[in-house]
Design a protein around this motif. Structure first.
Motif, PDB file in Angstrom:
ATOM      1  N   SER A  99       0.848  -1.184   0.000  1.00 13.04           N
ATOM      2  CA  SER A  99       0.000   0.000   0.000  1.00 13.04           C
ATOM      3  C   SER A  99       0.884   1.234   0.000  1.00 13.04           C
ATOM      4  N   LYS A 139     -10.249 -10.195   1.376  1.00  8.19           N
ATOM      5  CA  LYS A 139      -9.846  -9.113   2.277  1.00  8.19           C
ATOM      6  C   LYS A 139      -9.252  -7.938   1.498  1.00  8.19           C
ATOM      7  N   GLU A 191     -11.955  -6.258  -0.787  1.00  5.94           N
ATOM      8  CA  GLU A 191     -12.842  -5.461   0.059  1.00  5.94           C
ATOM      9  C   GLU A 191     -12.192  -4.114   0.385  1.00  5.94           C
ATOM     10  N   ARG A 192     -10.939  -4.164   0.766  1.00  9.60           N
ATOM     11  CA  ARG A 192     -10.212  -2.930   1.093  1.00  9.60           C
ATOM     12  C   ARG A 192     -10.138  -2.011  -0.119  1.00  9.60           C
ATOM     13  N   ASP A 242     -13.676  -0.573  -0.883  1.00  9.51           N
ATOM     14  CA  ASP A 242     -14.152   0.358   0.139  1.00  9.51           C
ATOM     15  C   ASP A 242     -13.366   1.671   0.143  1.00  9.51           C
ATOM     16  N   SER A 243     -12.071   1.598  -0.156  1.00 12.27           N
ATOM     17  CA  SER A 243     -11.241   2.807  -0.120  1.00 12.27           C
ATOM     18  C   SER A 243     -11.142   3.495  -1.481  1.00 12.27           C
TER      19      SER A 243
END
Length: 84
Positions: free
Chosen positions: A4, A47, A50-51, A54-55
């Motif tokens: 990230s 996971k 989803e991140r 959502d972001s």
């Protein structure tokens, strides 16, 4: 491996070998023969997807066609891929 990178409120997720083809975003349960721990692969994909969804992070995949950049979004009960 996933990386990230954030700057000025924006995020890039470099999801490296998380998937080998964009179809695996729509079907995260499809694993490759080289995936030694299939259940862990699927859980990790969910996971990370989803991140990303959502972001609204920009995502980069090593194995996708150039440039391999796009966005993951929720699509029904799964995910979709929108390349840039």
């Amino acid at each position: 491996m996933a990386l990230s990178i954030t700057s000025q409120g924006e995020e890039l997720l470099f999801l490296v070998d998380t998937v080998l083809d964009s179809i695996q975003i729509e079907h995260p349960e499809w694993v490759a023969a080289m995936d030694a721990l299939p259940e862990q692969v699927v859980a990790t994909r969910h996971k990370l997807f989803e991140r990303a969804a959502d972001s609204h992070a920009l995502t980069l995949f090593y194995h996708f066609a150039y440039p391999g950049l796009g966005k993951i979004s929720r699509s029904g009960s799964g995910y979709g891929w929108q390349p840039i």
